[in-house]
Scaffold this active site. Sequence first.
Site, short mmCIF file in Angstrom:
data_model
loop_
_atom_site.label_atom_id
_atom_site.label_comp_id
_atom_site.label_asym_id
_atom_site.label_seq_id
_atom_site.Cartn_x
_atom_site.Cartn_y
_atom_site.Cartn_z
N THR A 111 0.80 -1.22 0.00
CA THR A 111 0.00 0.00 0.00
C THR A 111 0.83 1.28 0.00
O THR A 111 0.27 2.37 0.00
CB THR A 111 -0.93 0.03 1.22
OG1 THR A 111 -0.15 -0.10 2.41
CG2 THR A 111 -1.94 -1.11 1.15
N TYR A 125 1.48 1.09 -8.35
CA TYR A 125 0.45 0.61 -7.44
C TYR A 125 -0.82 0.26 -8.20
O TYR A 125 -1.39 -0.83 -8.03
CB TYR A 125 0.17 1.66 -6.37
CG TYR A 125 -0.98 1.32 -5.47
CD1 TYR A 125 -0.89 0.30 -4.54
CD2 TYR A 125 -2.18 2.04 -5.55
CE1 TYR A 125 -1.95 -0.02 -3.71
CE2 TYR A 125 -3.25 1.73 -4.72
CZ TYR A 125 -3.13 0.70 -3.81
OH TYR A 125 -4.19 0.39 -3.01
#
Length: 286
Positions: A63, A126
Amino acid sequence: MTRWMITGAGGMLGSELAGLLRLNGTPVAALSRRDLDVTDTRAVRAAVARHRPDVIVNCAAWTDFHGAEGREPEVLRINGTAVAGLAAVCADAAVRLIQISTSYVFDGTARCPYAEDAQAVPISVYGRTKLTGEQAAAALAEAGQAAIVRTAWLYGRHGTNFVAMMAELERTRQTVEAVADGWGQPTWTADVARQIVAIADSGAAGVFHATSGGGTSRYGQTRELFRLLGADPARVKPVGRDRFPGPARRPTYSVLGHEGWKRAGLAPIPDWREALAVAFPRLGLA
């Protein structure tokens, strides 16, 4: 009674979901990164055999948004390849999978909320790796055995988040800067946890957008937080995204639509202001 297993249960959303299930008296194996390495498919298979879940919610993920840039193979192993292994285990064991994803699978060029079936064009490591994770779960979703839940701009009781950070800055600074030229949906983890339970209880499959209704900028979100804190919203100063540069690009517009809930006969999350007002006293900020 439905048995649950949560991977990445030490994170913000996983902790919230585990707490909700325990409050409801639901059997749950809440496995943190220390308990289970999701990149080890053999270990995942053993955990499923040991806990015998009916539903697995995969909250495990890389994350660190900016930290992902330049480390794509490592990030992909967690956000993408591991999901393929998890999906294979779920398929073999007839376990439902709920895969957590992100609004950052979109490029941010839209001018209206992204539908669940809108083309995903991520612009960061990401986002790309989370999209790979979605694709790994897609076959199970098409077979009615999985749901992909996209969320965004999370805040809650657990872990570091924007709301907690801005509340601290309100106490320590006379003025606070917040980005005004990016648009998203501040979303309370407790709301997402309830939506995940609703999906599992209903047996729904496919793609769902678990974000608050409406949309705002970080500037708008911070002004509303200051109002709830009893502080003057004028102390919040608007700035552009270039004021806080980083190696990864964030989508300018990452507001998600919620038609998937209606198709499944489920209610979406309320407007972000309403959700923040309800969350506010429960976050220890009042």
